[in-house]
Write a protein that holds these residues in place. Structure first.
Motif, PDB file in Angstrom:
ATOM      1  N   THR A   1      -4.923  -4.627  15.883  1.00  0.00           N
ATOM      2  CA  THR A   1      -3.704  -5.122  15.247  1.00  0.00           C
ATOM      3  C   THR A   1      -4.016  -6.313  14.358  1.00  0.00           C
ATOM      4  OG1 THR A   1      -3.193  -6.599  17.094  1.00  0.00           O
ATOM      5  CG2 THR A   1      -2.246  -4.392  17.158  1.00  0.00           C
ATOM      6  N   GLU A   2      -3.215  -6.448  13.320  1.00  0.00           N
ATOM      7  CA  GLU A   2      -3.288  -7.631  12.464  1.00  0.00           C
ATOM      8  C   GLU A   2      -1.892  -7.965  11.965  1.00  0.00           C
ATOM      9  OE1 GLU A   2      -4.513  -6.838   8.034  1.00  0.00           O
ATOM     10  OE2 GLU A   2      -5.751  -5.520   9.291  1.00  0.00           O
ATOM     11  N   LEU A   3      -1.580  -9.241  11.943  1.00  0.00           N
ATOM     12  CA  LEU A   3      -0.285  -9.706  11.474  1.00  0.00           C
ATOM     13  C   LEU A   3      -0.198  -9.498   9.968  1.00  0.00           C
ATOM     14  CD1 LEU A   3       2.343 -11.191  12.307  1.00  0.00           C
ATOM     15  CD2 LEU A   3       1.173 -13.331  11.792  1.00  0.00           C
ATOM     16  N   VAL A   4       0.919  -8.959   9.508  1.00  0.00           N
ATOM     17  CA  VAL A   4       1.122  -8.695   8.081  1.00  0.00           C
ATOM     18  C   VAL A   4       1.974  -9.818   7.505  1.00  0.00           C
ATOM     19  CG1 VAL A   4       2.127  -7.101   6.394  1.00  0.00           C
ATOM     20  CG2 VAL A   4       0.960  -6.210   8.416  1.00  0.00           C
ATOM     21  N   ASN A   5       1.511 -10.390   6.412  1.00  0.00           N
ATOM     22  CA  ASN A   5       2.264 -11.421   5.714  1.00  0.00           C
ATOM     23  C   ASN A   5       3.017 -10.783   4.555  1.00  0.00           C
ATOM     24  OD1 ASN A   5       1.123 -13.527   7.298  1.00  0.00           O
ATOM     25  ND2 ASN A   5      -0.732 -13.403   6.058  1.00  0.00           N
ATOM     26  N   LEU A   6       4.336 -10.867   4.616  1.00  0.00           N
ATOM     27  CA  LEU A   6       5.163 -10.331   3.546  1.00  0.00           C
ATOM     28  C   LEU A   6       5.712 -11.467   2.696  1.00  0.00           C
ATOM     29  CD1 LEU A   6       7.320  -7.679   5.471  1.00  0.00           C
ATOM     30  CD2 LEU A   6       5.286  -7.280   4.095  1.00  0.00           C
ATOM     31  N   THR A   7       5.808 -11.231   1.394  1.00  0.00           N
ATOM     32  CA  THR A   7       6.472 -12.203   0.527  1.00  0.00           C
ATOM     33  C   THR A   7       7.969 -12.138   0.793  1.00  0.00           C
ATOM     34  OG1 THR A   7       6.833 -10.636  -1.269  1.00  0.00           O
ATOM     35  CG2 THR A   7       4.713 -11.822  -1.273  1.00  0.00           C
ATOM     36  N   PHE A   8       8.729 -13.117   0.281  1.00  0.00           N
ATOM     37  CA  PHE A   8      10.174 -13.095   0.462  1.00  0.00           C
ATOM     38  C   PHE A   8      10.784 -11.837  -0.143  1.00  0.00           C
ATOM     39  CE2 PHE A   8       9.656 -17.767   0.952  1.00  0.00           C
ATOM     40  CZ  PHE A   8      10.217 -17.862   2.226  1.00  0.00           C
ATOM     41  N   MET A   9      10.266 -11.409  -1.279  1.00  0.00           N
ATOM     42  CA  MET A   9      10.789 -10.203  -1.931  1.00  0.00           C
ATOM     43  C   MET A   9      10.512  -8.963  -1.069  1.00  0.00           C
ATOM     44  SD  MET A   9      10.055  -8.624  -5.719  1.00  0.00           S
ATOM     45  CE  MET A   9      10.773 -10.039  -6.540  1.00  0.00           C
ATOM     46  N   GLU A  10       9.288  -8.854  -0.539  1.00  0.00           N
ATOM     47  CA  GLU A  10       8.948  -7.713   0.313  1.00  0.00           C
ATOM     48  C   GLU A  10       9.790  -7.700   1.590  1.00  0.00           C
ATOM     49  OE1 GLU A  10       4.243  -7.107  -0.849  1.00  0.00           O
ATOM     50  OE2 GLU A  10       4.793  -8.622   0.645  1.00  0.00           O
ATOM     51  N   GLN A  11      10.009  -8.892   2.168  1.00  0.00           N
ATOM     52  CA  GLN A  11      10.867  -8.979   3.358  1.00  0.00           C
ATOM     53  C   GLN A  11      12.273  -8.512   3.038  1.00  0.00           C
ATOM     54  OE1 GLN A  11      10.935 -12.818   5.231  1.00  0.00           O
ATOM     55  NE2 GLN A  11       8.707 -12.946   5.295  1.00  0.00           N
ATOM     56  N   SER A  12      12.791  -8.970   1.917  1.00  0.00           N
ATOM     57  CA  SER A  12      14.138  -8.597   1.506  1.00  0.00           C
ATOM     58  C   SER A  12      14.256  -7.084   1.330  1.00  0.00           C
ATOM     59  CB  SER A  12      14.500  -9.315   0.206  1.00  0.00           C
ATOM     60  OG  SER A  12      15.745  -8.902  -0.264  1.00  0.00           O
ATOM     61  N   GLU A  13      13.260  -6.479   0.689  1.00  0.00           N
ATOM     62  CA  GLU A  13      13.269  -5.033   0.485  1.00  0.00           C
ATOM     63  C   GLU A  13      13.180  -4.278   1.805  1.00  0.00           C
ATOM     64  OE1 GLU A  13      10.237  -3.953  -2.326  1.00  0.00           O
ATOM     65  OE2 GLU A  13      11.040  -5.304  -3.854  1.00  0.00           O
ATOM     66  N   LEU A  14      12.381  -4.777   2.735  1.00  0.00           N
ATOM     67  CA  LEU A  14      12.246  -4.132   4.034  1.00  0.00           C
ATOM     68  C   LEU A  14      13.573  -4.157   4.792  1.00  0.00           C
ATOM     69  CD1 LEU A  14      10.578  -2.782   6.253  1.00  0.00           C
ATOM     70  CD2 LEU A  14       9.868  -5.068   6.986  1.00  0.00           C
ATOM     71  N   TRP A  15      14.201  -5.319   4.856  1.00  0.00           N
ATOM     72  CA  TRP A  15      15.472  -5.432   5.577  1.00  0.00           C
ATOM     73  C   TRP A  15      16.565  -4.606   4.895  1.00  0.00           C
ATOM     74  CZ3 TRP A  15      15.580  -6.791  10.349  1.00  0.00           C
ATOM     75  CH2 TRP A  15      14.616  -7.664  10.848  1.00  0.00           C
ATOM     76  N   ARG A  16      16.549  -4.597   3.581  1.00  0.00           N
ATOM     77  CA  ARG A  16      17.540  -3.804   2.853  1.00  0.00           C
ATOM     78  C   ARG A  16      17.342  -2.309   3.109  1.00  0.00           C
ATOM     79  NH1 ARG A  16      18.170  -6.402  -2.214  1.00  0.00           N
ATOM     80  NH2 ARG A  16      15.971  -5.984  -2.380  1.00  0.00           N
ATOM     81  N   SER A  17      16.103  -1.861   3.136  1.00  0.00           N
ATOM     82  CA  SER A  17      15.841  -0.439   3.381  1.00  0.00           C
ATOM     83  C   SER A  17      16.221  -0.039   4.801  1.00  0.00           C
ATOM     84  CB  SER A  17      14.380  -0.094   3.101  1.00  0.00           C
ATOM     85  OG  SER A  17      13.541  -0.674   4.072  1.00  0.00           O
ATOM     86  N   LEU A  18      16.110  -0.968   5.746  1.00  0.00           N
ATOM     87  CA  LEU A  18      16.507  -0.688   7.125  1.00  0.00           C
ATOM     88  C   LEU A  18      18.015  -0.833   7.321  1.00  0.00           C
ATOM     89  CD1 LEU A  18      13.664  -2.581   9.040  1.00  0.00           C
ATOM     90  CD2 LEU A  18      13.915  -0.108   8.760  1.00  0.00           C
ATOM     91  N   GLU A  19      18.674  -1.371   6.300  1.00  0.00           N
ATOM     92  CA  GLU A  19      20.113  -1.630   6.344  1.00  0.00           C
ATOM     93  C   GLU A  19      20.476  -2.473   7.561  1.00  0.00           C
ATOM     94  OE1 GLU A  19      22.196   2.092   5.948  1.00  0.00           O
ATOM     95  OE2 GLU A  19      21.433   2.408   3.916  1.00  0.00           O
TER      96      GLU A  19
END
Length: 192
Positions: A134-152
């Motif tokens: 395992t490795e921790l993934v660092n997401l940018t604010f934009m990537e985080q926003s897109e992930l949460w939006r896609s998960l609704e």
């Protein structure tokens, strides 16, 4: 095999958190409920474990559609194995925000302490799984926003890990029939 890997992480992480909290938190890691048409429901006062991405590991991939092995029984062909990585997100859904952060911190400590999961160290892991890292993934604010939006889903405290590598190999080996050996080849040519 994906199910076995996810259940393994859920159980091991729940046991770790139970030990670290002195038995105050049992089975705190849960899977989400998926309700139709597409709603993801997380349990309250729990860490929700959610697979958010699945990808083929192409570094070790063979371009061949079949791998041939010569043996005393003839030519045997097998389908090359499929190597997969997946992203596993742990979301803290607690009424008490500080408590959610405390439990999420234990998730981070767990994966910091155990980065490689093998049969030798974790005999309860499925025999089909050779090892997981395992490795921790660092997401940018934009990537985080897109992930949460896609998960609704509303943005919540979370950690995203890339888990490497599940190796899918079909147990069946197909026998390739070979014809009788050619003895003579006759070539005819004609003159016009």
């Amino acid at each position: 095999m994906l199910d076995r890997a996810l259940v393994f992480f859920k159980e091991e992480l729940s046991n770790y958190i139970k030990i670290k909290t002195g038995g105050q938190r049992e089975d705190v890691v849960q899977f989400p409920e998926i309700q139709l048409p597409k709603e993801i429901v997380m349990q309250n006062n729990a860490i929700t474990s959610l697979m958010v991405n699945l990808e083929e590991e192409r570094t070790f991939r063979s371009g061949a559609t079949r791998i041939n092995h010569l043996s005393s029984q003839g030519n045997q062909a097998e389908i090359p194995h499929l190597d997969l990585n997946f992203h596993l997100m742990f979301v803290a859904n607690f009424k008490d925000y500080a408590e959610g952060l405390r439990i999420l911190s234990l998730v981070l400590k767990f994966f910091r302490s155990y980065r490689l999961f093998t049969q030798k160290k974790f005999p309860q892991i499925s025999p089909e799984i050779q090892q997981l890292s395992t490795e921790l993934v660092n997401l940018t604010f934009m990537e985080q926003s897109e992930l949460w939006r896609s998960l609704e889903m509303p943005c919540s405290p979370s950690a995203l890990y890339k888990v490497r590598m599940l190796i899918f190999q079909d147990a069946e080996i197909e026998q390739v029939e070979t014809g009788t050996a050619l003895r003579n080849i006759l070539t005819e040519t004609s003159l016009l």
